[in-house]
Design an enzyme around this catalytic site. Sequence first.
Site, PDB file in Angstrom:
ATOM      1  N   SER A 666       1.428  -7.171  -2.567  1.00 37.89           N
ATOM      2  CA  SER A 666       0.448  -6.098  -2.729  1.00 37.89           C
ATOM      3  C   SER A 666      -0.581  -6.367  -3.810  1.00 37.89           C
ATOM      4  O   SER A 666      -1.495  -5.559  -3.993  1.00 37.89           O
ATOM      5  CB  SER A 666       1.178  -4.786  -3.036  1.00 37.89           C
ATOM      6  OG  SER A 666       1.915  -4.895  -4.231  1.00 37.89           O
ATOM      7  N   LYS A 709       2.923   4.420  -6.340  1.00 40.51           N
ATOM      8  CA  LYS A 709       1.774   3.758  -6.960  1.00 40.51           C
ATOM      9  C   LYS A 709       0.682   4.766  -7.286  1.00 40.51           C
ATOM     10  O   LYS A 709       0.057   4.700  -8.364  1.00 40.51           O
ATOM     11  CB  LYS A 709       1.246   2.673  -6.018  1.00 40.51           C
ATOM     12  CG  LYS A 709       2.203   1.509  -5.816  1.00 40.51           C
ATOM     13  CD  LYS A 709       1.658   0.523  -4.795  1.00 40.51           C
ATOM     14  CE  LYS A 709       2.627  -0.637  -4.578  1.00 40.51           C
ATOM     15  NZ  LYS A 709       2.139  -1.588  -3.556  1.00 40.51           N
TER      16      LYS A 709
END
Length: 775
Positions: A666, A709
């Site tokens: 990511s 996140k």
Amino acid sequence: RIGTAALAVQVVGSNWPKPHYTLLVTGLCRFQILQLLKEKPYPVAEVEQLDRLEQFTNQHKSEEELGELSEQFYKYAVQLVEMLDMSVPAVAKLRRLLDNLPREALPDILTSIIRTSNQEKLQILDAVRLEERFKMTIPLLVRQIEGLKLLQKTRKPKQDDDKRVVAIRPNRRISHIPSTTEDEEEEDDHDDVVMLEKKIRTSSMSEQALKVCLKEIKRLKKMPQSMPEYALTRNYLELMVELPWNKSTKDRLEIRAARILLDNDHYAMEKLKKRVLEYLAVRQLKNNLKGPILCFVGPPGVGKTSVGRSIAKTLGREFHRIALGGVCDQSDIRGHRRTYVGSMPGRIINGLKTVGVNNPVFLLDEVDKLGKSLQGDPAAALLEVLDPEQNHSFTDHYLNVAFDLSQVLFIATANTTATIPPALLDRMEIIQVPGYTQEEKIEIAHRHLIPKQLEQHGLTPQQIQIPQVTTLDIITRYTREAGVRSLDRKLGAICRAVAVKVAEGQHKETKPDRAEVGEGEDCKEHVTEDAKTESISDTADLALPPEMPILIDFHALKDILGPPMYEMEVSERLSQPGVAIGLAWTPLGGEIMFVEASRMDGEGQLTLTGQLGDVMKESAHLAISWLRSNAKRYQLTNASGSFDLLDNTDIHLHFPAGAVTKDGPSAGVTIVTCLASLFSGRLVCSDVAMTGEITLRGLVLPVGGIKDKVLAAHRAGLKRIIIPRRNEKDLEEIAVNVRQDLTFVMASCLDEVLNAAFDGGFAVKPRVERLNSKL
């Protein structure tokens, strides 16, 4: 001074922890000490043999001398032995000894068997003449016979059972006083076995288990208590009786009351509450519903374990917690086989025995931290427990019969699913428990944490006030976590500091010459910028008791907890090109991650630091390859002005903090943005964070952990977040107030990422067509 000469046959013992020995001897004859020659190191004496070994060969002469005395003794001995059970080998052997041994040896043998005191045995040992020995032994035999007759009349069980028990232990059962303590204990033991058999027959265990228990109880009746297996068999039968085969509690199925109870115990956690209410609704429609197998996955401190206890309270069920962290033996789950010494059932059966019902709530805590060793894999043993199609006939190694676990509500907790075996993960219903937002933490602190800490420290709301602004400062400046454990500890530290002030104030008030402070009891202590001398740690204030309630503001917070541990440093870190902010997921929740890049003269090498995994290193190589292939398009050059970015240039990528291991795909878009900033000389926006996987074609692929996140970016004060377009569906799980504070940029390619990351966009330079002359 009369003793017995004997031959040592066997010596057993050791010197540790202290000397202890067992000596097995065979008696030979009596002797009398004539003269003691020496005493050390061991006694040595001159002795005379009193009874001759060869006298037993002259049997007829002895019988003539003794006459009727010997016959009378023999008659009583036969009568005593025949009162016992002749089917027992020990009794049959004793009967043969009476016929085969000479009559002179019988008094000594029977005296050692019947119940007599040590003094009586010594008297017979001192009797050297046979006639005297017979006269002393006959009353003892008569006494034993009369005691047995009376005991058989008073015993409740059948005579055959009494004979069998007596015959197995002749040394203990032949007693001249029928009401001795040992006889009463043995009678109680026998009654306990009868009661145990009655409990087994009246219990509601399955047919298979009942068959096994009845077989074991028959073996127990024929077994002497001195055998080690007696205690093992009895413990097994008692466990089988105590298990809740059909005993269960009735569920409370009122959905409205359950919703109120869950809301009072826990703030947020809507997904968990919804699942519990769904289970209650289905239970109202179907009574024999199998218990669900749930797995709460989330960072530490978010209340996974406590919500399991609340679910049991809501349903009205018993609750039992099984800690699986560090368990590396499959016997902890399935139990040990009864052939082993110290065998015991597994934790599942032990838990059922503890709660006493067959439909409790079992919390399998930390299921992701199971180990594996030579003793087997406990995760594999859990496959049978957590499979709804198999756990109706769970077989523990200790029980060795099937037990129905289908009505048990299993709740497992884990911080991550990465370490859970796929087969075990497939059997559970995964429910994600994300970290809390700042608003949720403030509500949790004032609803649950602060009242709990005040109660634990003996304080009242009239003595201390913690406003919501102070709580927000603690959350943002002194803690950085997904849960509320650190917040709870900080609140505890504040309560301890206030408790010191309160205790010292009460001590000052007890002095006779105290000042009048009663007038200020109702006023509050307001610490302002102009009155910092009134802080809690200021020793000058100790002369007078503090005004109540003590108000905790920023200055008091700094005095108690010290300087802030975390600062909003995002804007400072992005003051030069080559820095970008990424988003990472950890088992503890989401985190923001800085990516730093620098370039220098060199040979075109790419250096990566920060304890990166293989996937993250591949993402860095993907990023530099994509930028090199598109350098002319974006007019990216190295220090010498060449479009070959690695021409005579080394690039160094670093991912703080260096001590934390990092891996995953990511960070791809963050690395591209960081390198684009480095080669273009432009600054990345300070309020932008990003996440997403990249490809060589410049596509942005979806990643996981979007909710954690986003919450991490929100905690850090960021305003814009770039995420893959295919992750747009994950935003629905985020609270509305968090989404309103943030701006989300959906990107499907790297062009969109770069345009959103830089002020004014990252425009593609128009390609100028050049004509090459062939002249």
